[in-house]
Design a protein around this motif. Structure first.
Motif, PDB file in Angstrom:
ATOM      1  N   PRO A   2       0.827  -1.209   0.000  1.00  0.00           N
ATOM      2  CA  PRO A   2       0.000   0.000   0.000  1.00  0.00           C
ATOM      3  C   PRO A   2       0.859   1.255   0.000  1.00  0.00           C
ATOM      4  O   PRO A   2       2.019   1.248   0.398  1.00  0.00           O
ATOM      5  N   ASN A   3       0.270   2.363  -0.457  1.00  0.00           N
ATOM      6  CA  ASN A   3       0.971   3.629  -0.468  1.00  0.00           C
ATOM      7  C   ASN A   3       1.273   4.077   0.960  1.00  0.00           C
ATOM      8  O   ASN A   3       0.467   3.857   1.868  1.00  0.00           O
ATOM      9  N   PRO A   4       2.429   4.730   1.170  1.00  0.00           N
ATOM     10  CA  PRO A   4       2.750   5.203   2.517  1.00  0.00           C
ATOM     11  C   PRO A   4       1.794   6.298   2.956  1.00  0.00           C
ATOM     12  O   PRO A   4       1.310   7.086   2.147  1.00  0.00           O
ATOM     13  N   ILE A   5       1.544   6.349   4.263  1.00  0.00           N
ATOM     14  CA  ILE A   5       0.692   7.404   4.782  1.00  0.00           C
ATOM     15  C   ILE A   5       1.502   8.688   4.903  1.00  0.00           C
ATOM     16  O   ILE A   5       2.701   8.669   5.142  1.00  0.00           O
ATOM     17  N   GLU A   6       0.832   9.819   4.688  1.00  0.00           N
ATOM     18  CA  GLU A   6       1.463  11.125   4.846  1.00  0.00           C
ATOM     19  C   GLU A   6       1.339  11.525   6.314  1.00  0.00           C
ATOM     20  O   GLU A   6       0.229  11.742   6.815  1.00  0.00           O
ATOM     21  N   LEU A   7       2.500  11.620   7.001  1.00  0.00           N
ATOM     22  CA  LEU A   7       2.459  11.851   8.447  1.00  0.00           C
ATOM     23  C   LEU A   7       3.779  12.453   8.898  1.00  0.00           C
ATOM     24  O   LEU A   7       4.850  11.880   8.652  1.00  0.00           O
ATOM     25  N   ALA A   8       3.725  13.620   9.535  1.00  0.00           N
ATOM     26  CA  ALA A   8       4.939  14.255  10.040  1.00  0.00           C
ATOM     27  C   ALA A   8       5.622  13.355  11.066  1.00  0.00           C
ATOM     28  O   ALA A   8       4.975  12.572  11.774  1.00  0.00           O
ATOM     29  N   LEU A   9       6.941  13.458  11.140  1.00  0.00           N
ATOM     30  CA  LEU A   9       7.700  12.656  12.091  1.00  0.00           C
ATOM     31  C   LEU A   9       7.483  13.157  13.511  1.00  0.00           C
ATOM     32  O   LEU A   9       7.467  14.357  13.767  1.00  0.00           O
TER      33      LEU A   9
END
Length: 349
Positions: A2-9
């Motif tokens: 699956p595509n990676p989730i967009e999420l700040a570190l």
């Protein structure tokens, strides 16, 4: 996949129990409070498996998690199969004594380039090395992890090792600020107390001055109390991290806490209080290892506080540009160093 989730570190670097990702591990690594993962020996079967694991971890989210490892050499080398077996870093100090400092500088750069190349090929971003504590002969937990007893030699060898790593795109962490080598206590098991005044600690600080000048991107403070200067351990101390490291030494990189599950860190209280104390002092990346319950509590606490750590993207590894024709000569040089060190000190490596 699956595509990676967009999420700040987030500010936490956590671990996993085995060599593959379980569903619960993927869920933990996609938590907003997490910014990285550290690999231990239990996660490393061989180079092929580690490459696959790192690829899967990096695919989980965007920006990618920072993947770190303790790959110093000697007894602190988490991945051993399919990569170069490095001797203890004290071997470089011994080379400086036996072959001269210029030759030892060259070996340190070769070491750094080879280490950087091998780890970057696997997808590892950050190595918790060099260890720049001075070898005073009293610390068993440091021991032959230290490059030498002379701060000038330590600074020279560590800076050249780091330059080799940097040339291959691998980030490093200088440790353990302001110096763990002159005290017998092991901060994994207790809170060591160093009674020396600042003028005596200046020798320990000299290699850190050198590494800051060389551009090291991250520094790890010690879980040690330097009681003549502050009642708090260095990792919780604004005096050490803000006044000395930031203001006096001019360090602008990332301050990485040592493991907040270690005995030297627990005096601050519950894990939530340890997180707050480290962040308040100036740490940006917090290690919580070998304690899944504590990691989960810290993650929830950071989520409640809406904490993020955007500067951690500075620790992402870069492409490794080494000329492959040089690898065999590099490996031969390290193997010779390894064999000579083992013979000189009668130590199996």
């Amino acid at each position: 996949m699956p595509n990676p989730i967009e999420l700040a570190l987030g500010p936490l670097m956590v671990d996993i129990p085995g060599p593959i990702l379980r569903a619960v591990d993927r869920e933990r690594l996609q938590h907003p409070a997490v910014g990285g993962i550290i690999l231990f020996s239990r996660n490393c079967v061989d180079a092929v498996q580690v490459r696959e694991l790192c690829s899967e971890i990096h695919a989980l989210r965007q920006p990618q998690l920072i993947i770190g490892i303790d790959q110093e050499g000697g007894r602190v080398q988490r991945l051993r199969e399919g990569v170069t077996r490095f001797p203890p870093q004290a071997s470089l100090g011994w080379a400086a004594e036996s072959d001269g400092l210029d030759r030892a500088r060259d070996l340190a750069e070769i070491w750094g380039e080879l280490l950087g190349y091998e780890l970057r090929q696997l997808g590892i971003d950050l190595d918790f090395t060099p260890c720049i504590d001075l070898d005073s002969g009293v610390s068993s937990v440091i021991g032959d992890r230290a490059l030498h007893s002379d701060p000038y030699i330590v600074g020279e060898l560590a800076s050249h090792l780091w330059q080799g790593m940097d040339r291959q795109g691998l980030n490093g962490v200088a440790k353990h600020f302001p110096g763990h080598g002159n005290i017998a206590g092991d901060s994994h098991l207790e809170l060591p107390i160093d009674l020396r005044p600042l003028d005596e600690l200046e020798e320990d600080l000299r290699p850190f001055h050198r590494l800051v000048a060389a551009g090291i991107p991250a520094i790890m403070p010690a879980h040690v109390q330097y009681s003549a200067l502050d009642e708090l351990p260095a990792g919780y101390s604004s005096y050490w991290l803000q006044k000395v490291l930031r203001a006096d030494l001019g360090f602008t990189g990332i301050i990485v806490s040592d493991d907040l599950s270690m005995a030297g860190a627990v005096g601050a209280g519950r894990i939530e209080q340890r997180v707050d104390a480290a962040l308040a002092a100036g740490c940006e990346l917090l290690l919580i290892c070998n304690d899944e319950a504590a990691a989960d509590q810290a993650m929830q606490h950071c989520l409640t506080r809406k904490l993020c750590a955007p500067r951690l993207t500075l620790l992402r590894g870069q492409d490794s540009p080494i000329d492959p024709t040089r690898l065999s000569s590099y490996r031969a040089a390290i193997e010779e160093l390894r064999e000579r060190f083992a013979k000189r000190f009668a130590k199996p490596l």
